[in-house]
Design a protein around this motif. Structure first.
Motif, PDB file in Angstrom:
ATOM      1  N   LEU A 198     -28.233 -17.578 -34.933  1.00  0.00           N
ATOM      2  CA  LEU A 198     -28.839 -16.278 -34.651  1.00  0.00           C
ATOM      3  C   LEU A 198     -30.306 -16.387 -35.021  1.00  0.00           C
ATOM      4  O   LEU A 198     -30.645 -16.691 -36.173  1.00  0.00           O
ATOM      5  CB  LEU A 198     -28.132 -15.172 -35.432  1.00  0.00           C
ATOM      6  CG  LEU A 198     -26.648 -15.005 -35.100  1.00  0.00           C
ATOM      7  CD1 LEU A 198     -26.051 -13.830 -35.861  1.00  0.00           C
ATOM      8  CD2 LEU A 198     -26.436 -14.826 -33.589  1.00  0.00           C
ATOM      9  N   THR A 199     -31.161 -16.168 -34.055  1.00  0.00           N
ATOM     10  CA  THR A 199     -32.570 -16.556 -34.206  1.00  0.00           C
ATOM     11  C   THR A 199     -33.490 -15.449 -34.685  1.00  0.00           C
ATOM     12  O   THR A 199     -34.481 -15.720 -35.351  1.00  0.00           O
ATOM     13  CB  THR A 199     -33.104 -17.118 -32.877  1.00  0.00           C
ATOM     14  OG1 THR A 199     -32.838 -16.174 -31.826  1.00  0.00           O
ATOM     15  CG2 THR A 199     -32.429 -18.441 -32.547  1.00  0.00           C
ATOM     16  N   SER A 200     -33.195 -14.183 -34.335  1.00  0.00           N
ATOM     17  CA  SER A 200     -34.117 -13.125 -34.743  1.00  0.00           C
ATOM     18  C   SER A 200     -33.495 -11.750 -34.557  1.00  0.00           C
ATOM     19  O   SER A 200     -32.501 -11.585 -33.835  1.00  0.00           O
ATOM     20  CB  SER A 200     -35.424 -13.204 -33.949  1.00  0.00           C
ATOM     21  OG  SER A 200     -35.194 -12.990 -32.571  1.00  0.00           O
ATOM     22  N   LEU A 215     -32.868   0.850 -30.686  1.00  0.00           N
ATOM     23  CA  LEU A 215     -31.667   0.111 -31.060  1.00  0.00           C
ATOM     24  C   LEU A 215     -32.059  -1.183 -31.763  1.00  0.00           C
ATOM     25  O   LEU A 215     -33.219  -1.604 -31.731  1.00  0.00           O
ATOM     26  CB  LEU A 215     -30.829  -0.201 -29.815  1.00  0.00           C
ATOM     27  CG  LEU A 215     -30.371   0.999 -28.977  1.00  0.00           C
ATOM     28  CD1 LEU A 215     -29.572   0.518 -27.769  1.00  0.00           C
ATOM     29  CD2 LEU A 215     -29.562   1.983 -29.804  1.00  0.00           C
ATOM     30  N   THR A 216     -31.081  -1.819 -32.386  1.00  0.00           N
ATOM     31  CA  THR A 216     -31.297  -3.127 -33.001  1.00  0.00           C
ATOM     32  C   THR A 216     -30.887  -4.203 -32.010  1.00  0.00           C
ATOM     33  O   THR A 216     -29.791  -4.156 -31.459  1.00  0.00           O
ATOM     34  CB  THR A 216     -30.462  -3.264 -34.288  1.00  0.00           C
ATOM     35  OG1 THR A 216     -30.869  -2.255 -35.214  1.00  0.00           O
ATOM     36  CG2 THR A 216     -30.656  -4.640 -34.912  1.00  0.00           C
ATOM     37  N   ARG A 217     -31.770  -5.143 -31.780  1.00  0.00           N
ATOM     38  CA  ARG A 217     -31.466  -6.256 -30.868  1.00  0.00           C
ATOM     39  C   ARG A 217     -31.388  -7.547 -31.668  1.00  0.00           C
ATOM     40  O   ARG A 217     -32.338  -7.919 -32.364  1.00  0.00           O
ATOM     41  CB  ARG A 217     -32.527  -6.379 -29.776  1.00  0.00           C
ATOM     42  CG  ARG A 217     -32.324  -7.578 -28.850  1.00  0.00           C
ATOM     43  CD  ARG A 217     -33.305  -7.571 -27.688  1.00  0.00           C
ATOM     44  NE  ARG A 217     -33.036  -6.464 -26.771  1.00  0.00           N
ATOM     45  CZ  ARG A 217     -33.740  -6.233 -25.659  1.00  0.00           C
ATOM     46  NH1 ARG A 217     -34.760  -7.016 -25.349  1.00  0.00           N
ATOM     47  NH2 ARG A 217     -33.431  -5.214 -24.875  1.00  0.00           N
ATOM     48  N   VAL A 218     -30.274  -8.231 -31.571  1.00  0.00           N
ATOM     49  CA  VAL A 218     -30.092  -9.516 -32.250  1.00  0.00           C
ATOM     50  C   VAL A 218     -30.042 -10.615 -31.197  1.00  0.00           C
ATOM     51  O   VAL A 218     -29.255 -10.551 -30.247  1.00  0.00           O
ATOM     52  CB  VAL A 218     -28.794  -9.533 -33.086  1.00  0.00           C
ATOM     53  CG1 VAL A 218     -28.645 -10.877 -33.797  1.00  0.00           C
ATOM     54  CG2 VAL A 218     -28.789  -8.395 -34.101  1.00  0.00           C
ATOM     55  N   TYR A 219     -30.902 -11.625 -31.368  1.00  0.00           N
ATOM     56  CA  TYR A 219     -30.967 -12.769 -30.454  1.00  0.00           C
ATOM     57  C   TYR A 219     -30.222 -13.959 -31.057  1.00  0.00           C
ATOM     58  O   TYR A 219     -30.209 -14.142 -32.288  1.00  0.00           O
ATOM     59  CB  TYR A 219     -32.414 -13.194 -30.225  1.00  0.00           C
ATOM     60  CG  TYR A 219     -33.227 -12.258 -29.369  1.00  0.00           C
ATOM     61  CD1 TYR A 219     -33.240 -12.388 -27.982  1.00  0.00           C
ATOM     62  CD2 TYR A 219     -34.005 -11.258 -29.951  1.00  0.00           C
ATOM     63  CE1 TYR A 219     -34.006 -11.541 -27.195  1.00  0.00           C
ATOM     64  CE2 TYR A 219     -34.775 -10.401 -29.171  1.00  0.00           C
ATOM     65  CZ  TYR A 219     -34.771 -10.548 -27.793  1.00  0.00           C
ATOM     66  OH  TYR A 219     -35.533  -9.710 -27.013  1.00  0.00           O
ATOM     67  N   LEU A 229     -27.627 -28.185 -30.512  1.00  0.00           N
ATOM     68  CA  LEU A 229     -28.252 -27.092 -31.261  1.00  0.00           C
ATOM     69  C   LEU A 229     -29.413 -27.620 -32.103  1.00  0.00           C
ATOM     70  O   LEU A 229     -30.495 -27.020 -32.131  1.00  0.00           O
ATOM     71  CB  LEU A 229     -27.225 -26.406 -32.166  1.00  0.00           C
ATOM     72  CG  LEU A 229     -27.791 -25.324 -33.107  1.00  0.00           C
ATOM     73  CD1 LEU A 229     -28.486 -24.217 -32.331  1.00  0.00           C
ATOM     74  CD2 LEU A 229     -26.697 -24.741 -33.986  1.00  0.00           C
ATOM     75  N   ASP A 230     -29.205 -28.750 -32.780  1.00  0.00           N
ATOM     76  CA  ASP A 230     -30.273 -29.329 -33.605  1.00  0.00           C
ATOM     77  C   ASP A 230     -31.497 -29.667 -32.759  1.00  0.00           C
ATOM     78  O   ASP A 230     -32.640 -29.412 -33.165  1.00  0.00           O
ATOM     79  CB  ASP A 230     -29.767 -30.589 -34.316  1.00  0.00           C
ATOM     80  CG  ASP A 230     -28.712 -30.274 -35.380  1.00  0.00           C
ATOM     81  OD1 ASP A 230     -28.644 -29.105 -35.808  1.00  0.00           O
ATOM     82  OD2 ASP A 230     -27.962 -31.199 -35.752  1.00  0.00           O
ATOM     83  N   GLU A 231     -31.258 -30.235 -31.577  1.00  0.00           N
ATOM     84  CA  GLU A 231     -32.374 -30.572 -30.683  1.00  0.00           C
ATOM     85  C   GLU A 231     -33.099 -29.306 -30.225  1.00  0.00           C
ATOM     86  O   GLU A 231     -34.330 -29.276 -30.131  1.00  0.00           O
ATOM     87  CB  GLU A 231     -31.853 -31.356 -29.474  1.00  0.00           C
ATOM     88  CG  GLU A 231     -31.382 -32.760 -29.819  1.00  0.00           C
ATOM     89  CD  GLU A 231     -30.687 -33.436 -28.651  1.00  0.00           C
ATOM     90  OE1 GLU A 231     -30.423 -32.745 -27.628  1.00  0.00           O
ATOM     91  OE2 GLU A 231     -30.390 -34.650 -28.753  1.00  0.00           O
ATOM     92  N   HIS A 232     -32.324 -28.261 -29.947  1.00  0.00           N
ATOM     93  CA  HIS A 232     -32.917 -26.998 -29.509  1.00  0.00           C
ATOM     94  C   HIS A 232     -33.772 -26.387 -30.614  1.00  0.00           C
ATOM     95  O   HIS A 232     -34.878 -25.900 -30.358  1.00  0.00           O
ATOM     96  CB  HIS A 232     -31.817 -26.029 -29.092  1.00  0.00           C
ATOM     97  CG  HIS A 232     -32.329 -24.674 -28.705  1.00  0.00           C
ATOM     98  ND1 HIS A 232     -32.898 -24.415 -27.477  1.00  0.00           N
ATOM     99  CD2 HIS A 232     -32.377 -23.499 -29.397  1.00  0.00           C
ATOM    100  CE1 HIS A 232     -33.261 -23.146 -27.420  1.00  0.00           C
ATOM    101  NE2 HIS A 232     -32.959 -22.568 -28.573  1.00  0.00           N
ATOM    102  N   LEU A 233     -33.269 -26.406 -31.847  1.00  0.00           N
ATOM    103  CA  LEU A 233     -34.021 -25.828 -32.963  1.00  0.00           C
ATOM    104  C   LEU A 233     -35.308 -26.606 -33.219  1.00  0.00           C
ATOM    105  O   LEU A 233     -36.343 -26.020 -33.568  1.00  0.00           O
ATOM    106  CB  LEU A 233     -33.154 -25.800 -34.221  1.00  0.00           C
ATOM    107  CG  LEU A 233     -31.937 -24.862 -34.152  1.00  0.00           C
ATOM    108  CD1 LEU A 233     -31.109 -24.970 -35.432  1.00  0.00           C
ATOM    109  CD2 LEU A 233     -32.364 -23.421 -33.912  1.00  0.00           C
TER     110      LEU A 233
END
Length: 645
Positions: A198-200, A215-219, A229-233
């Motif tokens: 979960l990024t932000s 509203l609250t938006r969770v990305y 995932l590691d490569e994406h981060l």
């Protein structure tokens, strides 16, 4: 029995009610393990949804764009289940997959707040729920039952969505303890989701309207394995360093000011240099291609936009009208109607066609405040716009020439990965979203498709994304770190000519309506410079750099000679500056590196005595000692050739 047709044309019979996952298993267990969704007659379906009639089938895996979107949308539902477990009574709005990758969910937490620190706990819960391997199940439900379900929950958001749905269009999806109104599709089970981040957290107005509740938006982002995932981060970390908003501030490119207004960038001197260089490139390119330049006003009467059809189609994206002397005037949201009136200002014959006119026109669009994003989504934009009026026989050559212009620009800016997205109409929305001319739609779409195929340009087709007056190409490009951007469009228009009664006299001395091509290869200054900041990480090639050379005297003793060098450079139209601060040369070099100036010329006792300059290249260090003339000759050649780094 039903007949399933595969992409290679092969056909096979199955029992009615079979699903895509079962078909995949009949081919191989290995394939079945990879399948996460399917296209059935061109529509993306759950891999577990029964197929009851003959169909064309395309099995979707993580490698397919539609497979990824299904995976990410399913991950949004998994996140919603985790949020609901932690925050009972939460209400959800929408949770789509993002074209740029990942997903978000908008939610109403009541008086509770969700911070960045809470995301780790939600991630942990998501991983726990994923391991439970709960099945995503689809259930068709009547509108009355759906209304009753969400009325009992007091969920005004889902009830609002149901207002626009009818019986036969409504489905619920369930996994584990979570149920939501959703049209799908979804992956078979949560266990396929192996890695989540979960990024932000952000605020988002309900329906994107600033008059509504925040509203609250969770990305978030998810993958079928931890390695991806590691490569994406890692890519995200690099993207942070290249964020055009951060670099724009550090390099003095642009600024935003509340007193001026949201989405209205102010271009600082360094940014203005880049704008002027891009405009110079466009003007030279278009002059060579036979375009004539025009200039149009920033406002126009309402009647012109009614004639063009932009009102009412486009009204929500236009600033409200100004009323003067009983007339309504709108800020210009697009250049095309003005250009049509220029075409119409003087009689035209077939000898005048193709008639190409270009303008870096300023347009104003009222983007919702929640959608504004740095230079990428603004309310004032300067568009590299042009319109080509041609005969049907000339169309293929003209459209091909525009695409070739794109390819030329890609080479200059080092854009190696790109694709043309052919945006088509939706036959079911003719007369609503699209001009009701079904035969012309099919004819012009075929014309564009033929040009793309003949030119061997990579493209994909997307239904329902065309302009209201004709098909278009959206140009998708990728930056140096693999981030995707929409650069510009190349549009076909078969409607505006008739709306404005445009005509030319053909070879038979009869009036004929021209075909119109709308094109903007460099898009807008705003979006393109935002892209270039990230693409180059602020290290612009020399021809485009706001400051091309910094002269660094080792001490004040050598300042007069530094000024001589600077004047010689400026006389040759090189953008040069002196760092005359009372600082050590090491600090001057470091600061010039941070400001990403392509060249430094260091001058001290030896350089002054022998009339030389010591050259340092940005990021590469010492490049030797030469005369100013020698350095200048090489620099001017590099600038003229628009050489990359």
């Amino acid at each position: 029995m039903i007949t399933i047709t595969f992409p290679d044309g092969a056909k096979k019979e199955f029992e009615a009610g079979v699903n895509a996952l079962g078909i995949a298993k009949s081919i191989s267990e290995g394939l079945a393990r990879k399948v996460i969704a399917a296209k059935v007659n061109g529509e993306v379906w759950d891999a577990t949804r029964p197929i009851n009639n003959d169909a064309e089938l395309f099995l979707l895996t993580w490698a397919d764009a539609d497979g990824k979107k299904t995976f990410w949308h399913s991950s949004a539902h998994l996140m919603a289940e985790a949020v609901e477990a932690a925050y009972p009574g939460v209400k959800f709005w929408v949770g789509p997959a993002l074209d740029t990758g990942g997903f978000y969910y908008d939610m109403d937490l009541g008086d509770r707040k969700l911070s960045e620190e809470d995301l780790a706990a939600l991630e942990k819960k998501m991983n726990e729920l994923a391991k439970a391997n709960n099945v995503y199940t689809r259930k068709e439900i009547s509108k009355s039952d759906a209304i009753q379900y969400f009325s009992e929950k007091g969920d005004e958001y889902k009830l609002d969505l149901l207002n626009n749905l009818n019986d036969g269009e409504i489905t619920f999806y369930n996994q584990g303890n979570f149920t939501d109104l959703c049209r799908g599709p979804h992956i078979p089970a949560t266990g396929i989701i192996k890695a989540v981040k979960l990024t932000s957290v952000a605020g988002a107005y309900w329906k994107g309207d600033e008059k509504n509740k925040m509203l609250t938006r969770v990305y978030g982002i998810s993958f079928p394995n931890q390695k991806e995932l590691d490569e994406h981060l890692a890519m995200l970390e690099e993207a942070k360093k290249r964020d055009h908003r951060k670099l724009g501030k550090e390099l003095g490119i642009f600024t935003m000011d509340d007193m001026v207004g949201q989405g209205l960038p102010l271009w600082l001197p360094n940014g203005t240099v880049i704008i002027e260089e891009l405009e110079k490139l466009a003007k030279e390119t278009e002059e060579d291609a036979g375009y004539k330049r025009v200039v149009t006003p920033h406002i126009a009467k309402e009647s012109m936009y009614v004639t063009s059809g932009h009102l009412p189609y486009y009204a929500d994206s236009m600033y409200p009208p100004m009323e003067l002397d009983g007339e309504k005037y709108y800020l210009k949201a697009m250049n095309c109607p003005h250009h049509h009136k220029i075409f119409d200002a003087e009689p035209k014959s077939y000898r005048d066609l193709p008639y190409r006119i270009a303008e870096y026109g300023t347009c104003y669009r009222y983007e919702q405040s929640g959608e504004l994003f740095g230079l990428m989504r603004v309310r004032c934009l300067h568009m590299n716009d042009a319109h080509i009026y041609c005969t049907k026989e000339q169309f293929a050559d003209e459209f091909r020439a525009v695409n070739e212009m794109y390819l030329k620009y890609f080479k200059i800016f080092g854009i190696d990965k790109y694709i043309m997205r052919l945006s088509l109409h939706d036959p079911e929305k003719l007369g609503q979203k699209y001009i009701n001319e079904p035969e012309l739609w099919l004819e012009t779409e075929a014309l564009v498709r033929d040009v793309l195929i003949e030119s061997n340009i990579p493209y994909v087709e997307v239904k329902g994304e065309g302009a209201f007056y004709g098909p278009k190409i959206d140009v998708q490009i990728w930056s140096a770190i693999g981030r995707e951007f929409t650069l510009a469009t190349n549009q076909v228009d078969f409607a505006q000519g008739r709306r404005f009664n445009l005509s030319f006299t053909n070879q038979h001395n009869e009036p004929e309506v021209p075909l119109i091509i709308h094109r903007a290869p460099l898009g807008t200054h705003e979006r393109f410079i935002g892209f270039l900041l990230e693409h180059y990480a602020g290290k612009f090639p020399t021809w485009l750099a706001p400051v091309q050379v910094k002269v660094l005297p080792i001490s004040d003793k050598y300042l007069p000679y530094a000024k001589e060098v600077e004047q010689q450079l400026k006389k040759a139209r090189v953008r040069a500056e002196i760092d005359d601060r009372n600082e050590k040369i090491g600090k001057k070099i470091r600061d010039t590196e941070l400001h990403k100036v392509p060249y430094m010329l260091i001058v001290g006792e030896k350089e002054m005595t022998e009339q030389l300059v010591s050259v340092r290249r940005q990021g590469k260090g010492d490049a030797g000692t030469v005369t100013t003339d020698e350095f200048l000759n090489g620099l001017l050649k590099e600038i003229e050739e628009k050489a990359d780094h």
